[in-house]
Design a protein around this motif. Structure first.
Motif, PDB file in Angstrom:
ATOM      1  N   GLU A 148       0.834  -1.206   0.000  1.00 17.56           N
ATOM      2  CA  GLU A 148       0.000   0.000   0.000  1.00 17.56           C
ATOM      3  C   GLU A 148       0.867   1.255   0.000  1.00 17.56           C
ATOM      4  O   GLU A 148       0.561   2.217  -0.703  1.00 17.56           O
ATOM      5  N   ARG A 149       1.935   1.266   0.776  1.00 15.12           N
ATOM      6  CA  ARG A 149       2.843   2.420   0.765  1.00 15.12           C
ATOM      7  C   ARG A 149       3.465   2.615  -0.614  1.00 15.12           C
ATOM      8  O   ARG A 149       3.595   3.739  -1.102  1.00 15.12           O
ATOM      9  N   GLU A 150       3.822   1.522  -1.263  1.00 15.08           N
ATOM     10  CA  GLU A 150       4.402   1.612  -2.607  1.00 15.08           C
ATOM     11  C   GLU A 150       3.377   2.142  -3.603  1.00 15.08           C
ATOM     12  O   GLU A 150       3.695   2.958  -4.476  1.00 15.08           O
ATOM     13  N   ARG A 151       2.135   1.685  -3.479  1.00 12.04           N
ATOM     14  CA  ARG A 151       1.074   2.165  -4.378  1.00 12.04           C
ATOM     15  C   ARG A 151       0.849   3.658  -4.195  1.00 12.04           C
ATOM     16  O   ARG A 151       0.756   4.417  -5.177  1.00 12.04           O
ATOM     17  N   VAL A 152       0.798   4.108  -2.951  1.00 14.90           N
ATOM     18  CA  VAL A 152       0.597   5.532  -2.680  1.00 14.90           C
ATOM     19  C   VAL A 152       1.802   6.338  -3.172  1.00 14.90           C
ATOM     20  O   VAL A 152       1.652   7.429  -3.724  1.00 14.90           O
ATOM     21  N   ARG A 153       2.995   5.811  -3.010  1.00 12.91           N
ATOM     22  CA  ARG A 153       4.199   6.510  -3.474  1.00 12.91           C
ATOM     23  C   ARG A 153       4.167   6.679  -4.989  1.00 12.91           C
ATOM     24  O   ARG A 153       4.474   7.738  -5.520  1.00 12.91           O
ATOM     25  N   ARG A 154       3.748   5.621  -5.707  1.00 15.68           N
ATOM     26  CA  ARG A 154       3.664   5.735  -7.167  1.00 15.68           C
ATOM     27  C   ARG A 154       2.603   6.743  -7.589  1.00 15.68           C
ATOM     28  O   ARG A 154       2.784   7.488  -8.545  1.00 15.68           O
TER      29      ARG A 154
END
Length: 169
Positions: A148-154
């Motif tokens: 989820e953190r990676e998705r938000v970062r992208r």
């Protein structure tokens, strides 16, 4: 006032009756379980796994919302929660009933051979399996949080992860 006192007396009688019948059932069932192939250690290990599965099912069913379900679905949910609760606590009290009573000298509360080793195997297996299930679910939750953190970062990299006021201001 009389109704409350009568209710307490009847409730206490029912609780004592259920506890007595449960202890009598356990005193009859434990020797049969301990004599199964594999002995007391296998029975204790199996009951430990049943306890962990009961706790897992209980926690899962307790976390579900009930407001939007029909009356039948809520009833079935309550029954499944009760079954999971019985699976979580039942084996512990079953094996505990096979241990000797502290101040009882009658044969009704004498030590049942093999119960001590079954109880030890129960505690060890429930602890080890419960710990490994806890570690596994914790690792899964950490992995989902990282995704989820990676998705938000992208999304933020593309300018879509911020609020409209943050993008304008």
């Amino acid at each position: 006032m009389v109704g409350v006192i009568l209710g307490l007396v009847v409730g206490a009688g029912v609780i004592l009756l259920v506890m007595g019948l449960g202890k009598r059932f356990a005193r009859e069932a434990v020797p049969v379980l301990v004599d199964l192939p594999g002995g007391a250690w296998t029975v204790g290990g199996g009951l430990g796994v049943v306890t962990v599965l009961g706790v897992a099912g209980w926690l899962r069913s307790a976390s579900g919302g009930l407001s939007y379900r029909t009356r039948l679905a809520r009833g079935l949910h309550a029954v499944s929660t009760a079954v999971c609760c019985a699976a979580a606590f039942g084996p512990f009290f079953l094996l505990l009933s096979g241990l000797p009573g502290r101040n009882c000298r009658s044969e009704g509360c004498a030590y049942i051979p093999g119960t001590g080793s079954a109880f030890l195997a129960y505690v060890l297996s429930a602890g080890l399996v419960g710990w490994s299930v806890h570690r596994w679910t914790g690792a899964r939750a950490a992995e989902r949080a990282a995704q989820e953190r990676e998705r938000v970062r992208r999304l933020r990299k593309k300018g879509k992860g911020k609020s409209r006021a943050a993008r304008q201001g």
